[in-house]
Scaffold this motif. Structure first.
Motif, mmCIF file in Angstrom:
data_model
loop_
_atom_site.group_PDB
_atom_site.id
_atom_site.type_symbol
_atom_site.label_atom_id
_atom_site.label_comp_id
_atom_site.label_asym_id
_atom_site.label_seq_id
_atom_site.Cartn_x
_atom_site.Cartn_y
_atom_site.Cartn_z
ATOM 1 N N CYS A 25 -18.522 -14.918 -7.655
ATOM 2 C CA CYS A 25 -18.889 -14.077 -6.512
ATOM 3 C C CYS A 25 -19.916 -14.760 -5.617
ATOM 4 O O CYS A 25 -20.180 -14.305 -4.506
ATOM 5 N N ASP A 43 -20.359 -8.262 -0.030
ATOM 6 C CA ASP A 43 -19.242 -7.335 0.119
ATOM 7 C C ASP A 43 -18.701 -6.955 -1.262
ATOM 8 O O ASP A 43 -18.978 -7.622 -2.259
ATOM 9 N N ASN A 45 -15.693 -7.127 -2.337
ATOM 10 C CA ASN A 45 -14.449 -7.813 -2.699
ATOM 11 C C ASN A 45 -14.648 -9.277 -3.082
ATOM 12 O O ASN A 45 -13.832 -10.131 -2.805
ATOM 13 N N GLN A 46 -15.754 -9.571 -3.775
ATOM 14 C CA GLN A 46 -16.074 -10.949 -4.131
ATOM 15 C C GLN A 46 -15.936 -11.245 -5.624
ATOM 16 O O GLN A 46 -16.339 -12.310 -6.071
ATOM 17 N N LYS A 67 -10.604 -2.873 0.188
ATOM 18 C CA LYS A 67 -10.054 -4.028 0.906
ATOM 19 C C LYS A 67 -9.532 -5.003 -0.131
ATOM 20 O O LYS A 67 -9.907 -4.911 -1.301
ATOM 21 N N ASN A 70 -11.269 -11.022 -1.670
ATOM 22 C CA ASN A 70 -11.440 -12.157 -0.770
ATOM 23 C C ASN A 70 -11.044 -13.439 -1.513
ATOM 24 O O ASN A 70 -11.722 -13.840 -2.464
ATOM 25 N N ALA A 72 -11.455 -16.412 -0.893
ATOM 26 C CA ALA A 72 -12.451 -17.485 -0.843
ATOM 27 C C ALA A 72 -13.255 -17.561 -2.138
ATOM 28 O O ALA A 72 -13.836 -18.599 -2.458
#
Length: 196
Positions: A25, A43, A45-46, A67, A70, A72
């Protein structure tokens, strides 16, 4: 928002995280990530281990829209555990410090092994291994709330032990500095008397 409310919110958010302590994260573990969410610095969504289900839990709890995870920060994958190729392990102990739950057993110049039931699948032990003898294999199990709680407790215990060791080391160094200063003071006094 008061500091006390933020701390309470972080504890509640932390309880929803998987406690793998993998740092994917971008934070040093689940609790720091929870604190960052509570502070509005990160956020929801990590967390790849938590995946979309974890994002939904956080969204529902915080009353914000869900969401997608992510990418990334990585992708969700089935639970894996570390395995050490014991024949190639040189006993360097470099895998021990990064393990967040002390799931690796071993001593200097001795073969190491992973206690699979304690492994969170964080992968933090892989990079430090100089002989590449650690790999990840499917755990053939699901990560449960009981696993998360066990991981949290073991991670906290390791952090307390490390903090105690650091405090003791700092105290020892301070005592040595004081003793050295006292010795130097005595030596300087003797030298000044010799010159008189």
């Amino acid at each position: 928002m008061s500091e006390q409310h933020e701390a309470s919110l972080a504890v509640q958010i932390d309880a929803l995280l998987p406690q793998t302590q993998c740092r994917k994260c971008g934070y040093q573990g689940c609790r720091p990530y929870a604190q960052a969410i509570a502070n509005g610095e990160a956020d929801i969504n990590q967390c790849p281990p938590g995946g979309d289900q974890g994002v939904r839990l956080l969204a529902d709890f915080l009353n914000v829209p869900a969401k997608p995870l992510n990418p990334a920060f990585g992708m969700t994958q089935p639970l894996q555990v570390a395995v050490i190729d014991e024949a190639n392990c040189i006993g360097c102990t470099k895998c021990l410090p990064p393990c967040p739950t002390d799931a690796i057993l071993g001593a200097s110049k001795q073969m190491h092994t992973v206690i699979a039931t304690l492994c969170t699948g964080c992968e933090l032990c892989i990079a430090p291994c100089p002989v590449n003898c650690i790999s990840m294999i499917p755990a053939n199990a699901q990560w449960t709330a009981a696993n998360a709680e066990q991981s949290r407790q073991r991670h906290q215990a390791k952090n307390r032990r490390q903090a105690k060791a650091e405090a003791e080391k700092s105290e020892r160094l301070n005592r040595q500095k004081q003793l050295l200063a006292k010795l130097n003071k005595g030596k300087n006094r003797c030298l000044s008397q010799d010159w008189q």
